[in-house]
Design an enzyme around this catalytic site. Structure first.
Site: not given
Ligand code: 4NP
Length: 157
Positions: A16, A128, A10
Site C-alpha cells: 500500500r 491490506d 503501511c
Molecule cells: P502492506 O502489505 O502493509 O500494504 O505492505 C503487507 C505486506 C507484508 C505483510 C503484511 C502486509 N507481511 O506480513 O509480511
C-alpha cells in the site's frame, strides 16, 4: 518555500505505501507541483527491509502507469517524525502503531489516515491486500487515486 514532506506508511512497505508514494508523485506531477513536495514511504515492520515492492502490487500498479521503484524500509521514529510534515497511515492499526512510536505530541499531531482525504470512495481504511486476491490490489489503487487527489487538494487549498 520549503517542500512539503509526506511519508506514507503501511504494515510492510511493499504494497500500500509504495503505491501511495507512486500515486501521490503522479498527482503532484499532474498538477505541475512536483517541485513542491518530497514524498517517501515506510513500514511499521522491517521484515521486508531492503526488498522491492510486492510483485503483484507492482503488476497492477504498472497497468495504471505507476512504476513502483521504492525499496522497503521500516519507520525510523526519531528521524521520520522530525523530518516529515505529515505521516499518512493506511489503516487504523497503522495509526495506533504510529501513535505508539511517536516520540512526542508534535509527532503524534502529524499522524493522519489516507482515507480521511477520500473524495468519493466510502472506505475508512485502505485494506491490506497481502493475503487476499487480485481484487484487493485493484481496490488499493482505486482508494489511493481518490484519496491522494483529495490530499493534494487539501494541502494546496
Ligand atoms: P502492506 O502489505 O502493509 O500494504 O505492505 C503487507 C505486506 C507484508 C505483510 C503484511 C502486509 N507481511 O506480513 O509480511
Amino acid at each position: 518555500m520549503d517542500k512539503m514532506r509526506l511519508l506514507f506508511v503501511c504494515l510492510g512497505n511493499i504494497c500500500r505505501s509504495p503505491s501511495a508514494e507512486a500515486v501521490m508523485n503522479a498527482v503532484v506531477e499532474k498538477h505541475g507541483a512536483a517541485g513542491r513536495f518530497e514524498i517517501d514511504s515506510a513500514g511499521i515492520i522491517g521484515v521486508h527491509e531492503g526488498g522491492p515492492a510486492d510483485s503483484r502490487m507492482k503488476r497492477f500498479a504498472r497497468k495504471r502507469g505507476y512504476q513502483l521503484n521504492s525499496i522497503s524500509r521500516p519507520v525510523k521514529p526519531e528521524i521520520d517524525f522530525e523530518y516529515f510534515d505529515l505521516v499518512v497511515a493506511m489503516d487504523d492499526e497503522n495509526v495506533r502503531d504510529l501513535l505508539a512510536m511517536a516520540p512526542n505530541e508534535a509527532a503524534r499531531a502529524k499522524v493522519v489516515k489516507m482515507t480521511d482525504y477520500a473524495q468519493s470512495m466510502g472506505y475508512d481504511e485502505v485494506p491490506d491486500p497481502y493475503y487476499g486476491g487480485e481484487d484487493g490490489f485493484i481496490l488499493v489503487l482505486d482508494l489511493l487515486e481518490d484519496a491522494c487527489e483529495g490530499l493534494y487538494q487539501q494541502l494546496t487549498s
